[in-house]
Design an enzyme around this catalytic site. Structure first.
Site, short mmCIF file in Angstrom:
data_model
loop_
_atom_site.label_atom_id
_atom_site.label_comp_id
_atom_site.label_asym_id
_atom_site.label_seq_id
_atom_site.Cartn_x
_atom_site.Cartn_y
_atom_site.Cartn_z
N LEU A 59 -2.65 2.09 8.75
CA LEU A 59 -1.42 2.72 8.29
C LEU A 59 -0.28 2.53 9.29
CD1 LEU A 59 -2.74 6.06 6.74
CD2 LEU A 59 -2.27 3.88 5.61
N SER A 194 -2.87 14.70 7.88
CA SER A 194 -3.73 14.30 6.76
C SER A 194 -3.76 15.44 5.76
CB SER A 194 -5.15 14.02 7.26
OG SER A 194 -6.06 13.92 6.18
N TYR A 209 -12.49 16.73 12.61
CA TYR A 209 -11.34 15.93 12.16
C TYR A 209 -10.37 16.81 11.37
CZ TYR A 209 -8.54 12.59 9.49
OH TYR A 209 -7.49 11.90 8.92
N LYS A 213 -6.42 17.66 12.47
CA LYS A 213 -5.24 17.34 11.68
C LYS A 213 -4.44 18.61 11.33
CE LYS A 213 -5.43 12.94 11.69
NZ LYS A 213 -4.38 12.17 12.41
N THR A 244 -6.99 1.42 2.99
CA THR A 244 -6.78 0.52 4.11
C THR A 244 -7.92 -0.50 4.14
OG1 THR A 244 -8.04 1.93 5.61
CG2 THR A 244 -5.66 2.35 5.44
#
Length: 305
Positions: A59, A194, A209, A213, A244
């Site tokens: 990204l 995110s 994670y 975020k 991606t």
């Protein structure tokens, strides 16, 4: 069906309804003139110096492409390995010159090595950018990692590494950006969070994670308030599931996971990296000049339900 021209009374004025042949002729006469797309000038990044971390691929690299397409000609690509950042810089310049009136010498794109988890490494990278360009107008903290371990099985050293990159890296990047932006009158900082900051997406286990975020999102809000009167805006871009190259590789071996993610997304599909281009240019440009501490979610509606 036939048409004719007649006048309809409207008060003391009349409205003329023309024949289709006249309308067509008028349209053809204007359509023959090739016009440049009309774009709100404040979206332009012409004359601005931009910097993106984690930009050798994924990204971050897509953000760089969007910036160049929006007029940016001074760009710094930061990634862990300087050689990869330099290759990415050369590829971006080459791509920008294809089917374009741009020449390689019109673009000043540099690739720098930077370990965002190291405060010293981030400071050195920003020093190099200032030496090259003399100013920094827009910074995107895009570097980040994700790993999937259950909470009981997550190794501590992996948790620490994730937080060092995702959270501390975002903070070091934002802080050095602001240090250089404030003396010049301000700038824009975008932290990439995110949709996982807002929801617990399933079925993959990724508690650290998700928490990292959420920290990034609130960090942007806090810094946005702290630096608001100094001219530095700090906002968050929160993508959903994006296709991606890395994600495509993973899903190629797990089609059931892809179907699950798509079924949980109201739009019924995953996003393409270029779907983030408009949002990142908006946040980086003067078009969002009265916006700080805010979040833009681009997730196909995932967080709505």
């Amino acid at each position: 069906m036939s048409f004719f021209t007649r006048a309809l009374p409207i008060g003391s004025r009349s409205l003329s309804i023309a024949r289709p042949s006249l309308i067509q002729a008028r349209f053809e006469s204007t359509a023959a003139v090739k016009r440049q797309p009309r774009v709100l000038p404040s979206f332009s990044l012409d004359g601005k110096v931009c910097l993106v971390t984690g930009a050798a691929r994924g990204l971050g690299n897509e953000f760089c492409r969007a910036f160049i397409q929006s007029g940016c000609s001074s760009l710094a690509i930061l990634d862990l390995k300087e050689s990869e950042a330099q290759v990415a810089a050369a590829e971006l310049v080459a791509a920008a010159c294809v089917n374009s009136d741009l020449k390689p010498e019109d673009l000043n794109v540099i690739g720098l090595g930077c370990d965002v988890s190291s405060e010293l490494s981030v400071q050195k990278a920003f020093e190099s950018v200032m030496d090259n360009f003399g100013r920094i107008d827009s910074v995107v903290a895009s570097a980040g990692i994700v790993e999937n371990y259950s909470a009981f099985d997550y190794p501590f050293d992996r948790i620490k590494r994730l937080y060092d990159i995702n959270v501390h890296g975002a903070f070091f990047t934002a802080r050095e950006a602001a240090r250089n932006m404030i003396p010049q009158g301000g700038g824009s900082i975008t932290l990439v969070s995110s949709m996982s900051a807002s929801v617990v997406n399933i079925p993959q286990p990724q508690t650290p994670y998700n928490a990292s975020k959420a920290a990034v999102r609130h960090m942007a809000s806090s810094l946005g308030v702290e630096w608001a009167k100094k001219g530095v805006r700090v906002n968050t871009l929160s993508p959903g599931y994006m296709l991606t190259k890395l994600t495509k590789t993973i899903l190629a071996h797990d089609q059931d996971l892809k179907k699950t993610w798509e079924s949980l997304t109201p739009m019924g599909k995953m996003g393409e990296p270029e779907d983030l281009a408009g949002a990142i240019v908006f946040l980086a440009s003067d078009a969002s000049r009265f916006m700080t501490g805010a979040e833009i979610r681009v997730d196909g509606g995932y967080c709505v339900i």
